[in-house]
Design a protein around this motif. Structure first.
Motif, short mmCIF file in Angstrom:
data_model
loop_
_atom_site.label_atom_id
_atom_site.label_comp_id
_atom_site.label_asym_id
_atom_site.label_seq_id
_atom_site.Cartn_x
_atom_site.Cartn_y
_atom_site.Cartn_z
N ARG A 46 0.81 -1.22 0.00
CA ARG A 46 0.00 0.00 0.00
C ARG A 46 0.85 1.27 0.00
NH1 ARG A 46 -3.77 1.61 4.91
NH2 ARG A 46 -1.78 2.43 5.60
N ASP A 47 1.90 1.33 0.79
CA ASP A 47 2.72 2.55 0.84
C ASP A 47 3.35 2.85 -0.52
OD1 ASP A 47 2.03 2.99 3.47
OD2 ASP A 47 3.90 2.17 4.28
N LEU A 50 0.65 4.21 -2.72
CA LEU A 50 0.34 5.60 -2.36
C LEU A 50 1.36 6.58 -2.95
CD1 LEU A 50 -0.87 5.18 1.32
CD2 LEU A 50 -2.25 5.89 -0.67
N TYR A 97 0.08 7.28 -6.33
CA TYR A 97 -1.08 8.18 -6.27
C TYR A 97 -0.67 9.61 -5.93
CZ TYR A 97 -4.61 4.53 -6.74
OH TYR A 97 -5.41 3.52 -7.22
N PRO A 113 -6.87 10.33 -2.96
CA PRO A 113 -6.65 8.97 -2.46
C PRO A 113 -6.74 8.98 -0.93
CG PRO A 113 -4.94 9.60 -4.02
CD PRO A 113 -5.70 10.84 -3.67
N THR A 114 -7.49 8.03 -0.37
CA THR A 114 -7.68 7.97 1.07
C THR A 114 -7.44 6.54 1.56
OG1 THR A 114 -10.06 7.47 0.97
CG2 THR A 114 -9.43 9.80 0.92
N ILE A 115 -7.17 6.42 2.85
CA ILE A 115 -7.00 5.11 3.48
C ILE A 115 -7.87 5.06 4.73
CG2 ILE A 115 -4.70 4.67 2.54
CD1 ILE A 115 -3.52 5.60 5.23
N VAL A 162 -7.06 1.34 -1.00
CA VAL A 162 -7.02 2.79 -1.18
C VAL A 162 -8.34 3.17 -1.84
CG1 VAL A 162 -5.86 4.73 -2.32
CG2 VAL A 162 -4.50 2.81 -1.45
#
Length: 104
Positions: free
Chosen positions: A15-16, A19, A22, A41-43, A59
Motif C-alpha cells: 500500500r505505501d 500511495l 497516487y 486517495p484515502t485510506i 485505497v
C-alpha cells in the motif's frame, strides 16, 4: 455533479508504494483536468465503530467531477493517467468503481 468512489485493492504489503504513485497522480489530475473538483486517495482510519470495515490493503479514491463528460475524458486517459496506469499495475490487484450523481 458526478461522484466517484474508486476502490483500489492493493497487493498485501504494497500500500505505501502504491500511495507514492497516487501522490504523483493526484496533483496532475487536479491541475490538468478542468472538470475535476476533487481527486483524493484515502485510506482507512479506525474510528472504533463495530460496523466499520477496515482494510489495510485498500485505497479509496474520492472524486468529484462537474459532468459525466469530464469523467469520461479522465477515463479516456490523458498522458498523466496513462503513465499512472503503467506505474500502479504491479501494486494493484483490482479496482471497482461506484459512480453516482447528485439526486437533489
Amino acid at each position: 455533479m458526478i461522484h466517484v468512489l474508486a476502490f483500489a485493492s492493493i497487493k498485501p504489503g504494497l500500500r505505501d508504494k502504491a500511495l507514492e504513485v497516487y501522490r504523483v497522480l493526484a496533483p496532475k489530475v487536479l491541475a490538468n483536468e478542468p472538470g475535476c473538483l476533487e481527486y483524493a486517495p484515502t485510506i482507512d482510519v479506525d474510528f472504533g465503530l463495530p460496523n466499520q470495515q477496515l482494510d489495510p490493503d485498500m485505497v479509496v479514491i474520492t472524486e468529484r467531477w462537474k459532468s459525466l463528460d469530464d469523467f469520461r475524458a479522465h477515463v479516456a486517459g490523458p498522458a498523466h493517467v496513462v503513465e499512472f496506469r503503467a506505474a500502479i499495475k504491479d501494486y494493484l490487484e483490482k479496482t471497482t468503481l461506484k459512480i453516482t450523481q447528485d439526486a437533489i
